[in-house]
Motif scaffolding. Structure first.
Motif, short mmCIF file in Angstrom:
data_model
loop_
_atom_site.label_atom_id
_atom_site.label_comp_id
_atom_site.label_asym_id
_atom_site.label_seq_id
_atom_site.Cartn_x
_atom_site.Cartn_y
_atom_site.Cartn_z
N GLY A 242 0.79 -1.21 0.00
CA GLY A 242 0.00 0.00 0.00
C GLY A 242 0.83 1.27 0.00
O GLY A 242 0.40 2.30 0.53
N ILE A 243 2.03 1.22 -0.60
CA ILE A 243 2.92 2.38 -0.64
C ILE A 243 2.84 3.01 -2.03
O ILE A 243 2.97 2.31 -3.04
N PRO A 244 2.61 4.31 -2.12
CA PRO A 244 2.60 4.96 -3.44
C PRO A 244 3.93 4.73 -4.17
O PRO A 244 5.00 4.74 -3.55
N GLN A 245 3.86 4.55 -5.49
CA GLN A 245 5.07 4.25 -6.25
C GLN A 245 6.08 5.39 -6.22
O GLN A 245 7.29 5.17 -6.37
N LEU A 246 5.61 6.63 -6.04
CA LEU A 246 6.51 7.78 -6.05
C LEU A 246 7.30 7.93 -4.76
O LEU A 246 8.27 8.69 -4.70
N VAL A 247 6.89 7.20 -3.72
CA VAL A 247 7.60 7.30 -2.43
C VAL A 247 8.93 6.56 -2.54
O VAL A 247 8.97 5.37 -2.88
N GLU A 248 10.02 7.25 -2.26
CA GLU A 248 11.36 6.67 -2.34
C GLU A 248 11.70 6.00 -1.00
O GLU A 248 11.74 6.66 0.04
N LEU A 249 11.93 4.69 -1.04
CA LEU A 249 12.28 3.96 0.17
C LEU A 249 13.75 3.56 0.22
O LEU A 249 14.27 3.22 1.29
N VAL A 261 5.06 1.78 7.06
CA VAL A 261 4.18 0.86 6.33
C VAL A 261 3.04 0.36 7.22
O VAL A 261 1.88 0.31 6.80
N LEU A 262 3.37 -0.03 8.43
CA LEU A 262 2.38 -0.65 9.31
C LEU A 262 1.31 0.33 9.79
O LEU A 262 0.29 -0.09 10.36
N ARG A 263 1.52 1.62 9.57
CA ARG A 263 0.47 2.59 9.93
C ARG A 263 -0.67 2.58 8.92
O ARG A 263 -1.73 3.14 9.16
N ALA A 274 2.79 -7.55 16.29
CA ALA A 274 3.20 -8.93 16.01
C ALA A 274 3.83 -9.03 14.63
O ALA A 274 4.84 -9.73 14.44
N LEU A 275 3.28 -8.32 13.67
CA LEU A 275 3.83 -8.34 12.31
C LEU A 275 5.25 -7.77 12.31
O LEU A 275 6.15 -8.33 11.68
N ILE A 294 -2.06 -10.48 7.69
CA ILE A 294 -1.90 -9.04 7.85
C ILE A 294 -3.22 -8.36 8.21
O ILE A 294 -3.24 -7.26 8.74
N ASN A 295 -4.32 -9.00 7.86
CA ASN A 295 -5.64 -8.58 8.32
C ASN A 295 -6.56 -9.78 8.20
O ASN A 295 -6.13 -10.88 7.88
N THR A 296 -7.82 -9.58 8.49
CA THR A 296 -8.74 -10.72 8.53
C THR A 296 -8.97 -11.34 7.16
O THR A 296 -9.48 -12.45 7.06
N ASN A 297 -8.60 -10.63 6.10
CA ASN A 297 -8.90 -11.11 4.76
C ASN A 297 -7.67 -11.43 3.93
O ASN A 297 -7.81 -11.84 2.77
N GLN A 298 -6.47 -11.23 4.47
CA GLN A 298 -5.27 -11.40 3.65
C GLN A 298 -4.17 -12.12 4.41
O GLN A 298 -3.96 -11.90 5.61
#
Length: 770
Positions: A242-249, A261-263, A274-275, A294-298
């Motif tokens: 869920g990170i925008p592509q323009l964000v430089e990591l 990321v976890l926010r 825990a993650l 990572i959540n109830t559905n994934q």
């Protein structure tokens, strides 16, 4: 490196060489000034006007070259073809050769026309200094180097030879080493440059390809260096996190990135700590692979590979659908699709796990109960109502079972079984009473009220005495006793009820004796061509006519043979009888004998087969051997080795009941098969069930692609036969439509009858010896 000017290099590489010629123009200006100054100084020394003209020529050539260089800059701003690059190279060569030729001529003129030692020294010095510049500046073009050196050396050589001084003439001989060394140095520098350019180009191509491959991966990829900083994060990783592509990591610390990321709302708040802990454990090398919710559905699956430089590569993918599919498949393989209770095999495994954790002297109860007159419900209300009733019963049974830790399964039809682990006997009886009270009632289904009654049997033993088969027999005996007491009653097994058990033990003794005296016989179910016109062989089926009890079903005495360990002797007896009988049949007919798991654990079966063929005189290819998946699953490698040896002896090998095992397909590759026998479950509903027909056709097609002969079992009706013929779903047919199991003499009679009639065999009534 080979001659690069002759190499078929790309335009961009060639352009890089030519561009090196047009750079550092300040050196040309400095060189021009030094040349002009030397020419003018020589003029003042000799007072010969020709040196002024030399100075003017030097300036003129420099000016033209500067203009040409400016034109080069403008012309090569965009893409430049190889032809254009070569044109600019030639233009540079013309300018460079012009200036060196002028210097060479000036030097030669000094030696021919003057006697001034200063003038000769000055012109030689400045001219040969230019050769040094050839190495440092003009190495980018081999032809340029050669032409410039020749342009200097040839005029100077002429000047030296024309000199009156004999020593100067000697110096002319040394111009050739000067020429060769200058050319060699320039080419050496050029080789280094060429290697560097090609290496850089290759690195760029590889880097682009790697970048493209990484960013087009179906997995997320993150590379972390030894300082715990991110070095590579591909597009898929950013998308999944869920990170925008323009964000430089890249270059960020992993701790900082994890907090960022976890926010995201993508990650459940209650799972973030825990993650973070699990991912850090993965990076730190404490774990190498994990699946995280990572959540109830994934669900994401992470794997880590640590590098020698203490870096780590993290690869992850969304496995939500895969895990759900695997769970669904596993559930389907382990649980009854109707009642959602464990099937027989999974129930057996659950029992094993339960009893492992139970004290050896604790009590274990096993119960069997079924619906009284359930057949009447199906016949009067329909199968859908019957299925709905079983579902509701299962819900009520599971309600009690879940409450008290009881294991429940449906063994088939309306029969349910239950295991009561690690309880006192009085507690087990109490739970049985609760279960019966809850399930014996009126059920409402589709606005209908159905009064359902049960009968059941219970056996209680010590944990270390538990044997599922024996417990089931005892519980069945108790259930039959319960029927005597009316509906909604259950009985506990007592030794007084053990008449049947005693009968069973007596049967074991009698069976062992029957094998010793060769009292077991064989019946043969014929196999036909699909049109029914010809019998091609028969399957040998074991039969036992007890001297007191009459015919005993194989379903009864074969399990007994397994219990007392005489299955091998039973198979060996069948092989001897079948080979002798088949030897009396027409030569085109074969006999097929079933092998069990017990037969495929050592080489004794090979010896028995060899002796039987030798004694009977039967051709090896007329003996066909059938194995089921369950017969080879425990020791597949050993079984495959024995079956290959049988194939080498000439026998045909068939896999029986094909399609009923969870891994049947794998055995088509593992085993040395000639044919497959399609299980009757695929034939039963093909007239009315298109899905079954499609499945059958798919199996047939796959088997034929592997070169296997198809035997279709369980054909019982004309409608089934018509569908099989129409869809070409058999090479050989076996079933009641053509013949029941019969004595060996009836097989011969049947074959003779078909030979006489030469027509399609449509209805043959089996003639059993009475």
């Amino acid at each position: 490196m080979q001659d690069n000017d002759k190499d078929d290099v790309s335009a961009d590489v060639r352009l890089s060489f030519v561009r090196s010629l047009y750079t550092k123009r300040s050196t040309l200006f400095i060189g021009m000034l030094s040349h002009v100054v030397v020419a003018l100084v020589v003029y003042y020394n000799t007072l010969q006007l020709e040196f002024v003209f030399f100075a003017a020529g030097i300036v003129a050539i420099w000016a033209v070259r500067m203009l040409d260089m400016n034109n080069f800059d403008q012309a090569t701003q965009g893409e430049v073809s190889l032809a254009e690059t070569q044109r600019w190279e030639r233009r540079y060569v013309i300018g460079a050769v012009s200036i060196t030729l002028l210097l060479g001529v000036m030097t030669a003129y000094t030696f021919i026309a003057t006697t001034s030692g200063f003038a000769q020294l000055a012109t030689v010095s400045v001219t040969f200094a230019t050769l040094v510049a050839v190495v440092g500046r003009n190495f980018g073009s081999k032809i340029n180097v050669d032409m410039m050196v020749l342009a200097v050396c040839i005029p100077v050589l002429i000047g030296f030879i024309a000199s009156d001084d004999v020593f100067v003439r000697v110096l002319a001989l040394l111009l050739l080493p000067v020429f060769l060394s200058t050319r060699s140095l320039a080419n050496g520098v050029r080789d280094v440059l060429y290697s560097s350019v090609m290496a850089q180009k290759q690195s760029t191509v590889l880097a682009d390809r790697l970048d493209g491959a990484i960013n087009n991966m179906s997995h997320g990829l993150i590379m972390i260096d030894s300082d715990k900083k991110l070095r590579v994060v591909n597009y898929k990783a950013k998308s999944m996190l869920g990170i925008p592509q323009l964000v430089e990591l890249e270059g960020k610390k992993i701790d900082v990135v994890l907090r960022y990321v976890l926010r995201s709302d993508k990650f459940a708040k209650d799972k973030r700590d825990a993650l973070r802990s699990e991912i850090l454990a993965l990076i730190g090398g404490r774990k190498s692979r994990m699946t995280l919710e990572i959540n109830t559905n994934q669900l994401f699956e992470f794997s880590a590979r640590h590098q020698n430089d203490d870096g780590v590569v993290i690869i992850f993918q969304d496995v939500t659908n895969k895990v759900k599919a695997d769970q669904k498949i596993l559930h389907m393989a382990r649980y009854d699709g109707l009642t959602n209770t464990p099937n027989r095999e999974w129930f057996r495994q659950l029992i094993h796990d339960k009893l492992l954790n139970t004290a050896s002297k604790s009590k274990v109860g096993f119960a069997v109960f079924d619906i009284i007159d359930f057949k009447h419900v199906n016949e009067t209300k329909g199968y859908l109502v019957g299925d709905a009733l079983l579902k509701q019963v299962a819900v009520r049974i599971n309600r009690i079972a879940d409450k008290h830790g009881i294991l429940v399964s449906r063994f088939g039809g309306d029969e349910f079984v239950a295991l009561f682990p690690h309880h006192r006997e009085d507690v087990i009886k109490s739970h049985m009473d609760q279960m019966f009270t809850d399930i014996c009632r009126v059920y409402e289904i589709d606005d209908m009220e159905i009064n359902v009654s049960f009968c059941g049997g219970l056996v209680v033993k010590d944990n270390n005495d538990f044997k599922l088969e024996e417990m089931q027999v005892c519980a069945d005996i108790a259930k039959r006793d319960a029927r005597k007491h009316g509906n909604n009653h259950w009985s506990q097994f007592e030794l007084a009820m053990d008449d049947k058990y005693s009968e069973r033990q007596k049967l074991k003794t009698d069976l062992r004796e029957a094998l010793k005296t060769n009292s077991l016989s064989a019946a043969y179910q014929p196999m036909f061509t699909p049109d029914g016109s010809k019998i091609v062989g028969a399957e040998a089926l074991s039969r036992w006519n007890h001297p007191e009890l009459g015919p005993i079903s194989p379903g009864i005495y074969i399990p007994l043979a397994e219990e007392i360990g005489i299955v091998r002797e039973l198979t060996q007896s069948m092989i001897r009888n079948a080979t002798k009988d088949c030897a009396t049949w027409p030569e085109h007919m074969f006999v097929s004998v079933n092998l069990s798991a017990h037969d495929l654990v050592d080489n004794q079966i090979i010896q028995v087969i060899s002796e039987s063929i030798l004694d009977s005189g039967l051709a090896p290819e007329r003996l066909h051997l059938e194995v089921t998946e369950s017969a080879v699953v425990d020791e597949a490698d050993k079984a495959a080795m024995l079956l290959r040896e049988m194939r080498q002896m000439g026998m045909s090998i068939a896999i029986d009941d094909f399609g009923t095992g969870y891994s049947s397909l794998s055995y088509l590759d593992k085993l040395p098969l000639n044919k497959v026998k399609i299980d009757r479950s695929f034939v039963r509903d093909i007239v009315h069930d298109d899905q079954k027909l499609k499945l059958l056709r798919g199996i047939i097609h796959m088997s034929r692609e592997l070169g296997l002969e198809i035997v279709t079992e369980g054909v019982e009706t004309n409608e089934q036969l018509a569908v099989i013929r129409e869809n070409d779903c058999a090479d050989v047919i076996q079933g009641f439509i053509f013949g029941m199991p019969m004595p060996k003499s009836a097989i011969r009679e049947l074959s003779r009858k078909l030979d006489r009639s030469k027509g399609e065999f449509t209805a043959f009534q089996n003639k059993q010896a009475k």
